[in-house]
Scaffold this active site. Structure first.
Site, PDB file in Angstrom:
ATOM      1  N   GLU A  74       0.924  -1.320  -0.035  1.00  0.00           N
ATOM      2  CA  GLU A  74       0.130   0.179  -0.227  1.00  0.00           C
ATOM      3  C   GLU A  74       0.977   1.225   0.021  1.00  0.00           C
ATOM      4  O   GLU A  74       1.901   1.324   0.781  1.00  0.00           O
ATOM      5  CB  GLU A  74      -0.997  -0.105   1.295  1.00  0.00           C
ATOM      6  CG  GLU A  74      -1.599   1.304   1.527  1.00  0.00           C
ATOM      7  CD  GLU A  74      -2.532   1.745   0.482  1.00  0.00           C
ATOM      8  OE1 GLU A  74      -3.284   1.116  -0.126  1.00  0.00           O
ATOM      9  OE2 GLU A  74      -2.525   2.886  -0.163  1.00  0.00           O
ATOM     10  N   GLY A  80      -6.582   1.029   4.683  1.00  0.00           N
ATOM     11  CA  GLY A  80      -8.028   1.205   4.558  1.00  0.00           C
ATOM     12  C   GLY A  80      -8.441   1.993   3.419  1.00  0.00           C
ATOM     13  O   GLY A  80      -9.492   1.968   3.282  1.00  0.00           O
ATOM     14  N   HIS A 488     -41.515  -4.496  19.194  1.00  0.00           N
ATOM     15  CA  HIS A 488     -42.140  -3.502  19.133  1.00  0.00           C
ATOM     16  C   HIS A 488     -41.618  -2.305  20.349  1.00  0.00           C
ATOM     17  O   HIS A 488     -41.523  -3.070  21.228  1.00  0.00           O
ATOM     18  CB  HIS A 488     -43.658  -3.586  19.371  1.00  0.00           C
ATOM     19  CG  HIS A 488     -44.452  -2.357  19.892  1.00  0.00           C
ATOM     20  ND1 HIS A 488     -45.123  -1.500  18.698  1.00  0.00           N
ATOM     21  CD2 HIS A 488     -45.025  -1.924  20.724  1.00  0.00           C
ATOM     22  CE1 HIS A 488     -45.631  -0.434  19.213  1.00  0.00           C
ATOM     23  NE2 HIS A 488     -45.703  -0.717  20.697  1.00  0.00           N
TER      24      HIS A 488
HETATM   25  C1  LIG Z   1     -16.421  10.464  -0.118  1.00  0.00           C
HETATM   26  C2  LIG Z   1     -16.756   9.013  -0.134  1.00  0.00           C
HETATM   27  C3  LIG Z   1     -17.733   8.389   0.436  1.00  0.00           C
HETATM   28  C4  LIG Z   1     -17.788   6.986   0.577  1.00  0.00           C
HETATM   29  N1  LIG Z   1     -18.855   6.501   1.367  1.00  0.00           N
HETATM   30  C5  LIG Z   1     -19.149   5.092   1.245  1.00  0.00           C
HETATM   31  C6  LIG Z   1     -20.013   4.563   1.923  1.00  0.00           C
HETATM   32  O1  LIG Z   1     -20.579   5.205   2.976  1.00  0.00           O
HETATM   33  N2  LIG Z   1     -20.331   3.134   1.717  1.00  0.00           N
HETATM   34  C7  LIG Z   1     -19.476   2.363   0.780  1.00  0.00           C
HETATM   35  O2  LIG Z   1     -19.799   1.136   0.693  1.00  0.00           O
HETATM   36  N3  LIG Z   1     -18.776   3.112  -0.013  1.00  0.00           N
HETATM   37  C8  LIG Z   1     -18.539   4.213   0.193  1.00  0.00           C
HETATM   38  N4  LIG Z   1     -17.510   4.982  -0.720  1.00  0.00           N
HETATM   39  C9  LIG Z   1     -17.014   4.022  -1.736  1.00  0.00           C
HETATM   40  C10 LIG Z   1     -15.751   3.185  -1.013  1.00  0.00           C
HETATM   41  O3  LIG Z   1     -14.858   3.998  -0.489  1.00  0.00           O
HETATM   42  C11 LIG Z   1     -14.992   2.632  -2.140  1.00  0.00           C
HETATM   43  O4  LIG Z   1     -16.031   1.699  -2.809  1.00  0.00           O
HETATM   44  C12 LIG Z   1     -13.980   1.357  -1.291  1.00  0.00           C
HETATM   45  O5  LIG Z   1     -12.980   2.057  -0.792  1.00  0.00           O
HETATM   46  C13 LIG Z   1     -13.299   0.576  -2.334  1.00  0.00           C
HETATM   47  O6  LIG Z   1     -12.368  -0.121  -2.072  1.00  0.00           O
HETATM   48  P1  LIG Z   1     -11.190  -0.516  -2.833  1.00  0.00           P
HETATM   49  O7  LIG Z   1     -10.317  -1.312  -1.998  1.00  0.00           O
HETATM   50  O8  LIG Z   1     -11.482  -1.206  -4.001  1.00  0.00           O
HETATM   51  O9  LIG Z   1     -10.348   0.718  -3.318  1.00  0.00           O
HETATM   52  P2  LIG Z   1      -9.824   1.963  -2.347  1.00  0.00           P
HETATM   53  O10 LIG Z   1     -10.394   2.022  -1.100  1.00  0.00           O
HETATM   54  O11 LIG Z   1      -9.582   2.836  -3.363  1.00  0.00           O
HETATM   55  O12 LIG Z   1      -8.400   1.300  -2.297  1.00  0.00           O
HETATM   56  C14 LIG Z   1      -7.142   1.066  -2.907  1.00  0.00           C
HETATM   57  C15 LIG Z   1      -6.060   1.407  -2.367  1.00  0.00           C
HETATM   58  O13 LIG Z   1      -4.794   0.937  -3.303  1.00  0.00           O
HETATM   59  C16 LIG Z   1      -3.615   1.852  -3.162  1.00  0.00           C
HETATM   60  N5  LIG Z   1      -2.782   1.881  -4.405  1.00  0.00           N
HETATM   61  C17 LIG Z   1      -3.282   2.118  -5.732  1.00  0.00           C
HETATM   62  N6  LIG Z   1      -2.319   1.897  -6.603  1.00  0.00           N
HETATM   63  C18 LIG Z   1      -1.314   1.376  -5.907  1.00  0.00           C
HETATM   64  C19 LIG Z   1       0.039   1.163  -6.156  1.00  0.00           C
HETATM   65  N7  LIG Z   1       0.516   1.140  -7.483  1.00  0.00           N
HETATM   66  N8  LIG Z   1       0.765   0.529  -5.310  1.00  0.00           N
HETATM   67  C20 LIG Z   1       0.437   0.533  -3.886  1.00  0.00           C
HETATM   68  N9  LIG Z   1      -0.993   0.895  -3.666  1.00  0.00           N
HETATM   69  C21 LIG Z   1      -1.784   1.314  -4.371  1.00  0.00           C
HETATM   70  C22 LIG Z   1      -4.345   3.221  -2.825  1.00  0.00           C
HETATM   71  O14 LIG Z   1      -3.579   4.139  -2.246  1.00  0.00           O
HETATM   72  C23 LIG Z   1      -5.598   2.958  -2.062  1.00  0.00           C
HETATM   73  O15 LIG Z   1      -5.249   3.194  -0.688  1.00  0.00           O
HETATM   74  C24 LIG Z   1     -17.117   6.296  -0.414  1.00  0.00           C
HETATM   75  C25 LIG Z   1     -16.260   6.786  -1.495  1.00  0.00           C
HETATM   76  C26 LIG Z   1     -15.980   8.248  -1.183  1.00  0.00           C
HETATM   77  C27 LIG Z   1     -14.709   8.726  -1.918  1.00  0.00           C
END
Ligand SMILES: Cc1cc2nc3c(=O)[nH]c(=O)nc-3n(C[C@H](O)[C@H](O)[C@H](O)COP(=O)(O)OP(=O)(O)OC[C@H]3O[C@@H](n4cnc5c(N)ncnc54)[C@H](O)[C@@H]3O)c2cc1C
Length: 509
Positions: A74, A80, A488
């Site tokens: 990461e 997270g 309830h």
């Molecule tokens: C403001 C906001 C509110 C949200 N609220 C909700 C909610 O209430 N409920 C919900 O279900 N979803 C919500 N979401 C969506 C949710 O955050 C995403 O669907 C979720 O984080 C996706 O998880 P992921 O692990 O696929 O990606 P991400 O959480 O984006 O994680 C990907 C990680 O990979 C890392 N990374 C990328 N490329 C590289 C690399 N080459 N080398 C090392 N690390 C790398 C990044 O730094 C990142 O930390 C919200 C999103 C936003 C922006």
């Protein structure tokens, strides 16, 4: 009743297990068998995961629990991903506390609570959000240690089909090799051409989570969930918020139109203005106020909106920059999504993709489901995600939540359907809490009574939708729900009564 039709999951699982999975022999696999030169440079892990967001960290913990040797890379410096650092968690912290502030200002007297001088300490509000974020990201780090997951802080890119080069955050490089690799690199805010994000005046949700003062006015470009949640936060804190949305309804196309209209009405009452079926043409940031040119989506009269801050919330796009996909011949589709099969495999079968950077709704719980399933495919050869039963929640007040098909979709499918609904104004707990806005709407197949969709706008909708999700997952009928005892007085009785009104009649309305 549908229960008898549901195939027990354990039986389905063992049936699946008996079908041996196709064995794909690729040139790279042959090369690995004959020459494994990287193994001398780096220990080969069972699984290397790129990205420590919800998809990546859940996959890492699950894989470790399954006995695999796992590394998770990461680059952010904390675990997270978007969710914990700049998404679900900080937005919900601000939503919760801004709601509390708004309620103390506007909704205590009639409850017999008289409050003195109420002041907002924005810096403390942000600090309390940051405390929640730090606690949770550190918690994931603790879980990594507990489960023996190797955590590398750095940016990963493919050196070859099995080797990943990491530019370490602390400086230097390292190569890691994996028998299996999961790409979980997530997503980023989609930019709006002509509006250059500086996260101060032209902001994405990330900037909206960290403004240092309360803007007088904000235009939110995009009336989807993120735009409405962040718009709600700042509106409650005193900003004049206007939402400009290209479509004719708010909440995105997944939201049931009847619910969307109700949500817009309530948010309007709370002080948010809406310009629907309106497109943004461009903006001028040269003056004190940002000037935003808009016109009717179909073309027509132009108008200029003034704003101190413009929040660009037109959606998110997959993030795969810098991964070196071209080195291993992996492509993305026209929307930037990595292409996979039903077992999350790319065309290189040892490389799988989960979460926001591939197909499906960009939701944390969807990413989490895929993480568990992908690891199970690697370890056991079967996995399970029911994409028809992934709930969506908008954490405004009242909340909006849904699962399954909305009425527009059911109508378009040609299936004969029934609707049962129940208003919170007739629910005893909502009345007791003086919080009666909204309703529960259940859509069933008119012939079989099977529940096709559940749509809720109301207090606690985000918690209540779990019952609807379970109902859809189990193939329940409205009668199954209507004949189940609900405590309830609870808000969930509105759910039961909406179900009763599908196959029979509600009692209290
Ligand atoms: C403001 C906001 C509110 C949200 N609220 C909700 C909610 O209430 N409920 C919900 O279900 N979803 C919500 N979401 C969506 C949710 O955050 C995403 O669907 C979720 O984080 C996706 O998880 P992921 O692990 O696929 O990606 P991400 O959480 O984006 O994680 C990907 C990680 O990979 C890392 N990374 C990328 N490329 C590289 C690399 N080459 N080398 C090392 N690390 C790398 C990044 O730094 C990142 O930390 C919200 C999103 C936003 C922006």
């Amino acid at each position: 009743m549908f229960r008898s039709l549901v195939v027990p999951r354990a039986a389905a699982r063992s049936a699946f297990k008996q079908n041996s999975l196709p064995k794909v022999v690729t040139p790279s696999a042959i090369a690995r068998l004959s020459k494994r030169s990287y193994a001398t440079e780096a220990e080969e892990k069972d699984l290397v995961i790129i990205g420590g967001g919800v998809a990546g960290y859940v996959a890492a913990i699950k894989a470790a629990q399954e006995g695999l040797k796992v590394t998770c890379i990461e680059k952010r410096g904390t675990l997270g991903g978007t969710c914990l650092n700049v998404g679900c968690i900080p937005s919900k912290a601000l939503l919760n506390n801004s709601h509390l502030y708004h309620q103390i200002l506007h909704d205590t007297k009639n409850r017999g609570i008289e409050v003195g001088d109420v002041k907002l300490n924005l810096a403390q509000l942000m600090k309390s959000k940051d405390t929640a974020v730090t606690g949770l990201t550190k918690g994931v780090e603790f879980l990594f240690k507990k489960n023996n997951v190797e955590y590398i802080k750095g940016e990963a890119s493919f050196a070859s089909e099995h080797e990943i080069q990491v530019n370490l955050n602390e400086g230097g490089e390292r190569t890691v090799a994996g028998k299996n690799i999961i790409i979980a690199t997530g997503s980023e805010a989609t930019p709006f051409p002509g509006l250059e994000v500086d996260e101060k005046r032209i902001i994405t949700s990330t900037g909206a989570l960290a403004l240092e003062k309360i803007p007088e006015s904000m235009v939110v470009v995009g009336g989807g969930i993120i735009g409405l949640e962040m718009g709600s936060v700042w509106s409650r804190l005193g900003t004049k918020v206007t939402v400009v949305e290209f479509l004719g309804q708010i909440g995105g196309p997944g939201m049931d139109t009847e619910v969307s209209k109700a949500a817009q009405k309530v948010l309007k009452k709370q002080g948010i203005d809406f310009k629907l079926s309106t497109k943004v043409l461009g903006g001028d940031t040269s003056g004190d106020k940002i000037k935003l040119d808009v016109e009717a989506a179909k073309g027509g009269k132009k108008e200029t909106l003034d704003a101190d801050v413009v929040l660009v919330a037109i959606g998110r796009r997959p993030y795969t920059a810098g991964l070196g996909l071209e080195k291993i011949g992996l492509d993305t589709d026209e929307r930037g999504r990595l292409v996979i099969d039903s077992e999350y495999r790319t065309k290189l079968p040892h490389i799988r993709v989960i979460g926001d950077c591939t197909f499906g709704p960009m939701l944390a719980h969807k990413a989490e489901e895929e993480a568990v399933a992908a690891v199970e495919y690697i370890k056991k050869g079967y996995g399970h995600v029911n994409y028809g039963a992934i709930p969506s929640v908008m954490y405004t007040h009242p909340e909006v939540a849904w699962v399954g098909q909305n009425e527009q979709e059911v109508k378009a499918s040609g299936v004969k359907y029934k609707i049962g609904s129940f208003p919170f104004s007739a629910n005893s707990r909502a009345k007791t809490n003086l919080d009666t806005e909204g309703f529960v709407k259940i859509i069933t197949d008119a012939e079989t009574d099977r529940i096709l969709g559940v749509h809720i706008i109301g207090p606690g909708a985000g918690e209540m939708i779990a019952e609807g999700t379970l109902a859809i997952e189990y193939g329940a009928s409205s009668e199954d729900i209507g004949r189940t005892s609900h405590a309830h007085p609870t808000l969930s009785e509105a759910f039961k009564e909406a179900a009763m009104s599908c196959y029979s009649s509600a009692i209290h309305f």
